[in-house]
Structures are given as C-alpha cells and as structure tokens.
Design a protein around this motif. Structure first.
Motif, mmCIF file in Angstrom:
data_model
loop_
_atom_site.group_PDB
_atom_site.id
_atom_site.type_symbol
_atom_site.label_atom_id
_atom_site.label_comp_id
_atom_site.label_asym_id
_atom_site.label_seq_id
_atom_site.Cartn_x
_atom_site.Cartn_y
_atom_site.Cartn_z
ATOM 1 N N THR A 149 -20.240 14.148 65.236
ATOM 2 C CA THR A 149 -19.993 13.338 66.429
ATOM 3 C C THR A 149 -20.283 11.866 66.190
ATOM 4 O OG1 THR A 149 -22.229 13.729 67.263
ATOM 5 C CG2 THR A 149 -20.498 15.269 67.960
ATOM 6 N N ASP A 150 -20.921 11.550 65.056
ATOM 7 C CA ASP A 150 -21.181 10.152 64.736
ATOM 8 C C ASP A 150 -19.867 9.455 64.406
ATOM 9 O OD1 ASP A 150 -23.875 10.512 65.055
ATOM 10 O OD2 ASP A 150 -24.328 10.605 62.914
ATOM 11 N N PRO A 151 -19.724 8.211 64.836
ATOM 12 C CA PRO A 151 -18.502 7.486 64.466
ATOM 13 C C PRO A 151 -18.506 7.211 62.967
ATOM 14 C CG PRO A 151 -20.058 6.017 65.547
ATOM 15 C CD PRO A 151 -20.632 7.408 65.631
ATOM 16 N N PRO A 152 -17.341 7.117 62.350
ATOM 17 C CA PRO A 152 -17.306 6.838 60.915
ATOM 18 C C PRO A 152 -17.914 5.470 60.632
ATOM 19 C CG PRO A 152 -15.109 6.670 61.855
ATOM 20 C CD PRO A 152 -16.021 7.184 62.927
ATOM 21 N N PRO A 153 -18.518 5.303 59.460
ATOM 22 C CA PRO A 153 -19.135 4.014 59.161
ATOM 23 C C PRO A 153 -18.089 2.904 59.106
ATOM 24 C CG PRO A 153 -19.120 5.429 57.227
ATOM 25 C CD PRO A 153 -18.627 6.245 58.366
ATOM 26 N N VAL A 154 -18.512 1.743 59.549
ATOM 27 C CA VAL A 154 -17.634 0.582 59.517
ATOM 28 C C VAL A 154 -17.853 -0.122 58.186
ATOM 29 C CG1 VAL A 154 -17.073 -1.615 60.599
ATOM 30 C CG2 VAL A 154 -17.746 0.332 62.016
ATOM 31 N N LEU A 155 -16.816 -0.190 57.401
ATOM 32 C CA LEU A 155 -16.891 -0.801 56.091
ATOM 33 C C LEU A 155 -16.666 -2.297 56.218
ATOM 34 C CD1 LEU A 155 -17.152 -0.144 53.069
ATOM 35 C CD2 LEU A 155 -14.681 0.041 53.007
ATOM 36 N N LYS B 165 -26.151 -0.532 47.275
ATOM 37 C CA LYS B 165 -27.218 -0.213 48.239
ATOM 38 C C LYS B 165 -26.731 -0.456 49.670
ATOM 39 C CE LYS B 165 -30.981 0.551 45.619
ATOM 40 N NZ LYS B 165 -31.885 1.680 45.766
ATOM 41 N N ARG B 166 -25.950 -1.515 49.847
ATOM 42 C CA ARG B 166 -25.405 -1.815 51.179
ATOM 43 C C ARG B 166 -24.468 -0.694 51.623
ATOM 44 N NH1 ARG B 166 -25.203 -3.655 56.027
ATOM 45 N NH2 ARG B 166 -23.464 -4.950 56.624
ATOM 46 N N LEU B 167 -23.629 -0.218 50.718
ATOM 47 C CA LEU B 167 -22.717 0.871 51.061
ATOM 48 C C LEU B 167 -23.477 2.173 51.339
ATOM 49 C CD1 LEU B 167 -19.820 0.088 48.573
ATOM 50 C CD2 LEU B 167 -19.798 -0.191 51.057
ATOM 51 N N VAL B 168 -24.603 2.359 50.670
ATOM 52 C CA VAL B 168 -25.452 3.527 50.958
ATOM 53 C C VAL B 168 -26.035 3.398 52.364
ATOM 54 C CG1 VAL B 168 -27.623 4.681 50.353
ATOM 55 C CG2 VAL B 168 -25.997 4.072 48.551
ATOM 56 N N SER B 169 -26.532 2.210 52.694
ATOM 57 C CA SER B 169 -27.132 2.026 54.028
ATOM 58 C C SER B 169 -26.100 2.192 55.147
ATOM 59 C CB SER B 169 -27.808 0.656 54.130
ATOM 60 O OG SER B 169 -26.840 -0.376 54.188
ATOM 61 N N LEU B 170 -24.824 1.936 54.832
ATOM 62 C CA LEU B 170 -23.766 2.125 55.821
ATOM 63 C C LEU B 170 -23.274 3.567 55.877
ATOM 64 C CD1 LEU B 170 -21.677 -1.097 55.134
ATOM 65 C CD2 LEU B 170 -23.065 -0.606 57.152
ATOM 66 N N GLY B 171 -23.752 4.402 54.962
ATOM 67 C CA GLY B 171 -23.355 5.798 54.962
ATOM 68 C C GLY B 171 -22.049 6.065 54.234
ATOM 69 N N VAL B 172 -21.564 5.080 53.478
ATOM 70 C CA VAL B 172 -20.308 5.237 52.753
ATOM 71 C C VAL B 172 -20.547 5.910 51.402
ATOM 72 C CG1 VAL B 172 -18.352 3.995 51.738
ATOM 73 C CG2 VAL B 172 -19.348 3.212 53.896
ATOM 74 N N LEU B 173 -21.622 5.527 50.732
ATOM 75 C CA LEU B 173 -22.008 6.125 49.453
ATOM 76 C C LEU B 173 -23.348 6.820 49.616
ATOM 77 C CD1 LEU B 173 -21.161 3.267 46.896
ATOM 78 C CD2 LEU B 173 -19.781 5.272 47.453
ATOM 79 N N PRO C 182 -32.807 7.398 42.543
ATOM 80 C CA PRO C 182 -32.869 5.926 42.528
ATOM 81 C C PRO C 182 -31.959 5.357 41.433
ATOM 82 C CG PRO C 182 -35.069 6.849 42.721
ATOM 83 C CD PRO C 182 -34.139 7.998 42.474
ATOM 84 N N GLY C 183 -31.067 4.460 41.864
ATOM 85 C CA GLY C 183 -30.185 3.777 40.925
ATOM 86 C C GLY C 183 -28.941 4.543 40.549
ATOM 87 N N LEU C 184 -28.766 5.740 41.093
ATOM 88 C CA LEU C 184 -27.610 6.580 40.773
ATOM 89 C C LEU C 184 -26.788 6.763 42.054
ATOM 90 C CD1 LEU C 184 -26.624 8.045 38.232
ATOM 91 C CD2 LEU C 184 -27.751 10.080 39.070
ATOM 92 N N PHE C 185 -25.531 6.332 42.016
ATOM 93 C CA PHE C 185 -24.711 6.303 43.227
ATOM 94 C C PHE C 185 -23.507 7.229 43.097
ATOM 95 C CE2 PHE C 185 -26.950 2.346 42.709
ATOM 96 C CZ PHE C 185 -27.511 2.141 43.952
ATOM 97 N N THR C 186 -23.106 7.786 44.231
ATOM 98 C CA THR C 186 -21.967 8.676 44.267
ATOM 99 C C THR C 186 -21.308 8.597 45.646
ATOM 100 O OG1 THR C 186 -21.234 10.933 43.853
ATOM 101 C CG2 THR C 186 -23.312 10.684 45.002
ATOM 102 N N GLU C 187 -20.107 9.144 45.740
ATOM 103 C CA GLU C 187 -19.443 9.207 47.037
ATOM 104 C C GLU C 187 -20.232 10.145 47.949
ATOM 105 O OE1 GLU C 187 -14.811 8.744 47.395
ATOM 106 O OE2 GLU C 187 -15.314 10.291 45.927
ATOM 107 N N ARG C 188 -20.280 9.803 49.206
ATOM 108 C CA ARG C 188 -20.935 10.683 50.175
ATOM 109 C C ARG C 188 -19.957 11.817 50.475
ATOM 110 N NH1 ARG C 188 -25.270 10.611 53.240
ATOM 111 N NH2 ARG C 188 -25.764 8.472 52.794
ATOM 112 N N ARG C 189 -20.441 13.008 50.327
ATOM 113 C CA ARG C 189 -19.598 14.190 50.589
ATOM 114 C C ARG C 189 -19.854 14.672 52.006
ATOM 115 N NH1 ARG C 189 -16.312 13.628 46.431
ATOM 116 N NH2 ARG C 189 -17.374 13.652 44.459
ATOM 117 N N PRO C 190 -18.804 14.959 52.771
ATOM 118 C CA PRO C 190 -19.008 15.473 54.138
ATOM 119 C C PRO C 190 -19.570 16.864 54.145
ATOM 120 C CG PRO C 190 -16.648 15.139 53.677
ATOM 121 C CD PRO C 190 -17.419 14.745 52.453
#
Length: 121
Positions: A48-54, A100-108, A113-121
C-alpha cells in the motif's frame, strides 16, 4: 608483606581473567546475532506504500540501468567501472553517496555494508 602482595595480584588476575571470559562470551554472542540478522530476508515493502519517487537526475537512470543488467550485488567501485568513470577515490565516494541515497529512497538495497543491489519486491 610479599605474601600479601602476591595474594592481591593473584586475586586481580583472577578477576581480570573472569572479566575477559565474560567479554569473550559477549563478543561471541554479538557475532552470532550479526550472522543471524544478516541471514534474515529483507523486509518486503508494504504494497500500500506509494512507489519511491526517484530524483530526476541522469546519473540515477544510468545507475539503475547498470543494476538492471547486473548479475549480483555491486560495490561503488564496480559501478564506477561499469559506468566508465575513472576509478578514483572522488568518483567512488560520489557514487557511493548516490547509491546510499537510492537505498534511503527504497530504490536499491544494501544487504551488507558497501554492497548494493536492486530492491526485490
């Protein structure tokens, strides 16, 4: 007099040994807790959360396109290489900041720590 000093030192050694044993047990418990937490699946976003605004910036689109084609998680340095940026501390830090910014927005996601990936639904 020498006997008393020796007894006091032995008592201090015993006390310090007991404290060291307690600290070692606590470190072991923390290591187990960390391992357990890292093994937990990521929390799924609430549907129900709105998608993150990129933020509207070309760099974000470039980053996301690299992650779309990526096989697994990446570090900021890996992303710099994929984006054909010079692998310098300045570029790595700038890229890490964007990630880190994209992580805080819920996109990644940042599973470690220091390892990034796409956020999976």
């Amino acid at each position: 007099m020498l006997g008393t000093a020796t007894e006091q030192l032995r008592a201090q050694i015993d006390e310090l040994t007991a404290r060291l044993r307690d600290i070692d047990e606590e470190i072991e418990n923390l290591a187990v807790a960390r391992k357990t937490l890292l093994a937990l699946p990521p929390i799924a976003p609430n549907p129900t959360d709105p998608p993150p605004v990129l933020p509207d910036h070309p760099a974000n689109q470039q980053i996301l396109s690299v992650f779309t084609d990526a096989v697994g998680p990446m570090r900021a340095r890996d992303l710099c290489e994929r984006l054909d940026l010079a692998v310098t501390p300045k570029n790595i830090e700038s890229t890490r900041h964007k990630l880190k910014r994209l992580v805080s927005l819920g996109v990644l996601a940042e599973p470690e720590p220091g390892l990034f990936t796409e956020r999976r639904p």
